[in-house]
Design a protein around this motif. Structure first.
Motif, PDB file in Angstrom:
ATOM      1  N   GLU A 172      -3.773  -0.993   3.670  1.00 31.90           N
ATOM      2  CA  GLU A 172      -4.218  -0.759   5.053  1.00 31.90           C
ATOM      3  C   GLU A 172      -3.181   0.003   5.876  1.00 31.90           C
ATOM      4  O   GLU A 172      -3.479   0.508   6.959  1.00 31.90           O
ATOM      5  CB  GLU A 172      -4.552  -2.096   5.725  1.00 31.90           C
ATOM      6  CG  GLU A 172      -5.784  -2.755   5.117  1.00 31.90           C
ATOM      7  CD  GLU A 172      -6.050  -4.144   5.692  1.00 31.90           C
ATOM      8  OE1 GLU A 172      -5.327  -4.540   6.620  1.00 31.90           O
ATOM      9  OE2 GLU A 172      -6.979  -4.798   5.195  1.00 31.90           O
ATOM     10  N   ASP A 173      -1.953   0.080   5.360  1.00 33.72           N
ATOM     11  CA  ASP A 173      -0.913   0.848   6.051  1.00 33.72           C
ATOM     12  C   ASP A 173      -1.062   2.353   5.832  1.00 33.72           C
ATOM     13  O   ASP A 173      -0.365   3.142   6.471  1.00 33.72           O
ATOM     14  CB  ASP A 173       0.491   0.428   5.561  1.00 33.72           C
ATOM     15  CG  ASP A 173       0.831  -0.991   6.010  1.00 33.72           C
ATOM     16  OD1 ASP A 173       0.207  -1.460   6.983  1.00 33.72           O
ATOM     17  OD2 ASP A 173       1.700  -1.609   5.383  1.00 33.72           O
ATOM     18  N   LEU A 174      -1.946   2.743   4.896  1.00 32.51           N
ATOM     19  CA  LEU A 174      -2.113   4.169   4.575  1.00 32.51           C
ATOM     20  C   LEU A 174      -3.373   4.731   5.229  1.00 32.51           C
ATOM     21  O   LEU A 174      -4.416   4.075   5.221  1.00 32.51           O
ATOM     22  CB  LEU A 174      -2.228   4.373   3.057  1.00 32.51           C
ATOM     23  CG  LEU A 174      -1.066   3.911   2.184  1.00 32.51           C
ATOM     24  CD1 LEU A 174      -1.366   4.251   0.730  1.00 32.51           C
ATOM     25  CD2 LEU A 174       0.233   4.569   2.607  1.00 32.51           C
ATOM     26  N   PRO A 175      -3.291   5.936   5.802  1.00 35.59           N
ATOM     27  CA  PRO A 175      -4.509   6.596   6.303  1.00 35.59           C
ATOM     28  C   PRO A 175      -5.485   6.848   5.161  1.00 35.59           C
ATOM     29  O   PRO A 175      -5.079   6.959   4.009  1.00 35.59           O
ATOM     30  CB  PRO A 175      -3.986   7.924   6.867  1.00 35.59           C
ATOM     31  CG  PRO A 175      -2.517   7.748   7.024  1.00 35.59           C
ATOM     32  CD  PRO A 175      -2.091   6.747   6.007  1.00 35.59           C
ATOM     33  N   GLN A 176      -6.747   6.955   5.482  1.00 38.18           N
ATOM     34  CA  GLN A 176      -7.773   7.176   4.454  1.00 38.18           C
ATOM     35  C   GLN A 176      -7.905   8.665   4.118  1.00 38.18           C
ATOM     36  O   GLN A 176      -7.519   9.534   4.899  1.00 38.18           O
ATOM     37  CB  GLN A 176      -9.128   6.652   4.942  1.00 38.18           C
ATOM     38  CG  GLN A 176      -9.140   5.148   5.195  1.00 38.18           C
ATOM     39  CD  GLN A 176      -8.812   4.356   3.942  1.00 38.18           C
ATOM     40  OE1 GLN A 176      -9.466   4.503   2.919  1.00 38.18           O
ATOM     41  NE2 GLN A 176      -7.789   3.513   4.032  1.00 38.18           N
ATOM     42  N   ASN A 177      -8.475   8.954   2.944  1.00 35.87           N
ATOM     43  CA  ASN A 177      -8.840  10.310   2.508  1.00 35.87           C
ATOM     44  C   ASN A 177      -7.671  11.293   2.506  1.00 35.87           C
ATOM     45  O   ASN A 177      -7.814  12.459   2.874  1.00 35.87           O
ATOM     46  CB  ASN A 177      -9.975  10.868   3.389  1.00 35.87           C
ATOM     47  CG  ASN A 177     -11.194   9.978   3.367  1.00 35.87           C
ATOM     48  OD1 ASN A 177     -11.579   9.486   2.311  1.00 35.87           O
ATOM     49  ND2 ASN A 177     -11.783   9.754   4.525  1.00 35.87           N
ATOM     50  N   LEU A 178      -6.509  10.810   2.103  1.00 33.45           N
ATOM     51  CA  LEU A 178      -5.348  11.696   2.009  1.00 33.45           C
ATOM     52  C   LEU A 178      -5.399  12.505   0.720  1.00 33.45           C
ATOM     53  O   LEU A 178      -5.909  12.043  -0.299  1.00 33.45           O
ATOM     54  CB  LEU A 178      -4.057  10.878   2.019  1.00 33.45           C
ATOM     55  CG  LEU A 178      -3.608  10.291   3.356  1.00 33.45           C
ATOM     56  CD1 LEU A 178      -2.380   9.420   3.133  1.00 33.45           C
ATOM     57  CD2 LEU A 178      -3.289  11.393   4.350  1.00 33.45           C
ATOM     58  N   GLN A 204      -0.575  11.121  -0.356  1.00 30.88           N
ATOM     59  CA  GLN A 204      -0.725   9.683  -0.570  1.00 30.88           C
ATOM     60  C   GLN A 204       0.442   9.127  -1.381  1.00 30.88           C
ATOM     61  O   GLN A 204       1.005   8.078  -1.043  1.00 30.88           O
ATOM     62  CB  GLN A 204      -2.042   9.393  -1.295  1.00 30.88           C
ATOM     63  CG  GLN A 204      -2.259   7.883  -1.506  1.00 30.88           C
ATOM     64  CD  GLN A 204      -3.634   7.568  -2.068  1.00 30.88           C
ATOM     65  OE1 GLN A 204      -4.552   8.355  -1.966  1.00 30.88           O
ATOM     66  NE2 GLN A 204      -3.769   6.408  -2.673  1.00 30.88           N
ATOM     67  N   MET A 205       0.835   9.864  -2.443  1.00 29.55           N
ATOM     68  CA  MET A 205       1.966   9.407  -3.267  1.00 29.55           C
ATOM     69  C   MET A 205       3.241   9.300  -2.434  1.00 29.55           C
ATOM     70  O   MET A 205       3.992   8.337  -2.537  1.00 29.55           O
ATOM     71  CB  MET A 205       2.191  10.380  -4.435  1.00 29.55           C
ATOM     72  CG  MET A 205       1.166  10.256  -5.531  1.00 29.55           C
ATOM     73  SD  MET A 205       1.596  11.278  -6.951  1.00 29.55           S
ATOM     74  CE  MET A 205       0.801  12.808  -6.541  1.00 29.55           C
ATOM     75  N   LYS A 206       3.467  10.313  -1.599  1.00 28.15           N
ATOM     76  CA  LYS A 206       4.682  10.329  -0.783  1.00 28.15           C
ATOM     77  C   LYS A 206       4.701   9.155   0.197  1.00 28.15           C
ATOM     78  O   LYS A 206       5.744   8.538   0.440  1.00 28.15           O
ATOM     79  CB  LYS A 206       4.771  11.667  -0.037  1.00 28.15           C
ATOM     80  CG  LYS A 206       6.117  11.908   0.646  1.00 28.15           C
ATOM     81  CD  LYS A 206       6.198  13.332   1.151  1.00 28.15           C
ATOM     82  CE  LYS A 206       7.542  13.609   1.797  1.00 28.15           C
ATOM     83  NZ  LYS A 206       7.769  12.844   3.025  1.00 28.15           N
ATOM     84  N   LEU A 207       3.539   8.839   0.765  1.00 26.49           N
ATOM     85  CA  LEU A 207       3.471   7.722   1.719  1.00 26.49           C
ATOM     86  C   LEU A 207       3.678   6.366   1.036  1.00 26.49           C
ATOM     87  O   LEU A 207       4.309   5.464   1.600  1.00 26.49           O
ATOM     88  CB  LEU A 207       2.111   7.727   2.430  1.00 26.49           C
ATOM     89  CG  LEU A 207       2.065   8.447   3.782  1.00 26.49           C
ATOM     90  CD1 LEU A 207       0.664   8.363   4.366  1.00 26.49           C
ATOM     91  CD2 LEU A 207       3.061   7.846   4.765  1.00 26.49           C
ATOM     92  N   ILE A 208       3.148   6.233  -0.183  1.00 24.60           N
ATOM     93  CA  ILE A 208       3.364   4.992  -0.938  1.00 24.60           C
ATOM     94  C   ILE A 208       4.864   4.783  -1.150  1.00 24.60           C
ATOM     95  O   ILE A 208       5.395   3.680  -0.974  1.00 24.60           O
ATOM     96  CB  ILE A 208       2.625   5.031  -2.298  1.00 24.60           C
ATOM     97  CG1 ILE A 208       1.107   5.026  -2.085  1.00 24.60           C
ATOM     98  CG2 ILE A 208       3.038   3.847  -3.185  1.00 24.60           C
ATOM     99  CD1 ILE A 208       0.302   5.321  -3.343  1.00 24.60           C
TER     100      ILE A 208
END
Length: 438
Positions: free
Chosen positions: A65-71, A76-80
């Protein structure tokens, strides 16, 4: 070693670690694995069968839930990774307290973890699983960005020069994130990665000198003497893995043109068919559930059953490419697939779909001349069946085929020598790296 999320980033890093420890077994490698959810069976299988002097720790899961959707996948990998930094910090501190830790090795989308190395006064190395051509471009991107107009990189340049490459790249041939709006998360995320590349103590690169000699020379002799480049490749898988082989997808119309083109060529073929999609990278993070064979034109399977074998979704690519009867490989030109083709001496039909694949395709066709590239129809934007058939014949018949095969076999021999021979360039690069870690 801290891989970017996903199996396709873990595998090359594990293979590199095995190579390092085969030749320098005085080291121990610990993998620190970022996670968004439970490990997949394939990741578990790889991690649970590591050699004795390699081990792993799975970091606590971050909250989805901390990640924006549809990246886009890379963002997405960088944010993880970014959300995993506190966990990484604790894990590295624990290792420092128990062992003589000499370096932290990161992947391209793990560059935010550079701060952990700096805080703990550790040497930091980037393991770059793609080729030198992409790295050279990414190193140049911050300067290009500074001189670009405020709206689009695409509107500022028609072509871009990549250090070490003799011809300019058209902007449309650059990696996908470059073509996004400059204020978008996708573009700013890539730019942030590029700005950190020169901050590493060294870059371990999955390529070899005979494959990209001029680009490697330019990188090693660049003004930034601090950045040591170690071309230690080719590092490829020993066996295929279904999750790492997901690859790209075609539209329904393109799928059928490809089918008719294979039929027109008259050559025997093995075709791994994936269900069509409007988005070429749609299978990257999630597998497909549809039966892809249902999308083929009526009668195709029956008409080609003597000449072709059609397999739904997946086949063991490494083993297929290593088989002596394979005369050509139609590939999306991901770097791992390109290296597997080179190592096995198999000429290619270059069919790039997304990410940096078009850059790789240009290297294979225009520089190395070991691949042919079908022309896309200007009106429809697809590769027509006649062009598919012609491309198959170009790599399977006649003088051009002989020339391509000759060059690919030379590269294949060079790839073997560079890793296996004590005097091979990749073997020497690995020894230089090990010496530095000593």
């Amino acid at each position: 070693m801290f891989p970017s999320p996903g199996l396709s980033h873990l595998i090359p890093l594990v293979e590199f670690a095995k190579l390092l420890l085969q030749q320098h077994n005085e080291f121990t490698v610990t993998f620190l694995i970022p996670s968004l959810g439970p490990l997949t069976p394939s990741m578990e299988s790889i991690l649970n069968t590591l050699p004795p002097n390699m081990n792993f720790t799975v970091l606590p899961q971050i909250n989805i839930e901390d990640l924006p959707q549809n990246l886009e996948p890379a963002t997405q990998m960088k944010l993880i990774v970014k959300h995993s930094i506190p966990f990484l910090q604790e894990a590295v501190k624990s290792l420092v307290s128990k062992t003589h830790l000499v370096a932290l090795v990161l992947c391209m989308f793990s560059t935010d973890a550079l701060e952990v190395a700096k805080q703990l006064n550790l040497s930091s190395y980037l393991f770059f699983s793609s080729g030198a051509v992409l790295f050279s471009f990414l190193l140049t991107l911050p300067k290009l960005d500074e001189s670009a107009s405020s709206q689009f990189l695409e509107s500022s340049y028609e072509t871009v020069n990549v250090p070490g490459v003799s011809f300019p790249f058209h902007v449309k041939d650059l990696p996908d994130p470059v073509l996004y709006e400059r204020s978008s998360d996708t573009y700013t995320s890539l730019l942030d990665v590029c700005q950190k590349l020169s901050l590493f103590d060294g870059v371990i690169m999955n390529t070899f000198t005979d494959l990209e000699p001029e680009i490697i020379r330019v990188l090693q002799e660049s003004e930034n003497k601090k950045l040591c480049v170690y071309p230690v490749g080719p590092i490829i898988r020993n066996e295929s893995n279904s999750e790492a082989n997901i690859g790209g997808t075609l539209t329904h119309e393109q799928l059928n043109e490809l089918a008719f083109g294979l039929e027109l060529s008259g050559h025997k073929f093995l075709w791994v068919v994936r269900a069509p999609s409007k988005h070429s990278s749609s299978a990257y993070f999630s597998g497909q559930k549809d039966d892809p064979l249902e999308y083929l034109a009526n009668g195709f399977l029956e008409r080609t059953k003597e000449n072709g074998l059609v397999v739904p979704s997946w086949a063991p690519q490494v083993e297929v490419l290593g088989h002596g009867s394979v005369g050509g490989f139609l590939s999306h030109c991901g770097w791992s697939s390109s290296l597997e083709s080179v190592v096995n001496g198999v000429p290619m039909i270059a069919w790039p779909l997304f990410a940096e694949q078009t850059m790789n395709a240009k290297l294979l066709t225009d520089v190395l001349k070991v691949a042919v590239r079908p022309k896309v129809d200007d009106e429809s934007g697809i590769v027509k069946r006649e062009e598919v058939g012609k491309s198959v014949k170009r790599i399977m018949e006649g003088d051009e085929s002989l020339e391509i095969n000759k060059r690919m076999n030379e590269l294949s021999d060079a790839a073997a020598a560079t890793v296996l021979s004590d005097h091979g360039s990749s073997r020497k690069a690995l020894s230089a790296l090990a010496l530095k870690w000593h």
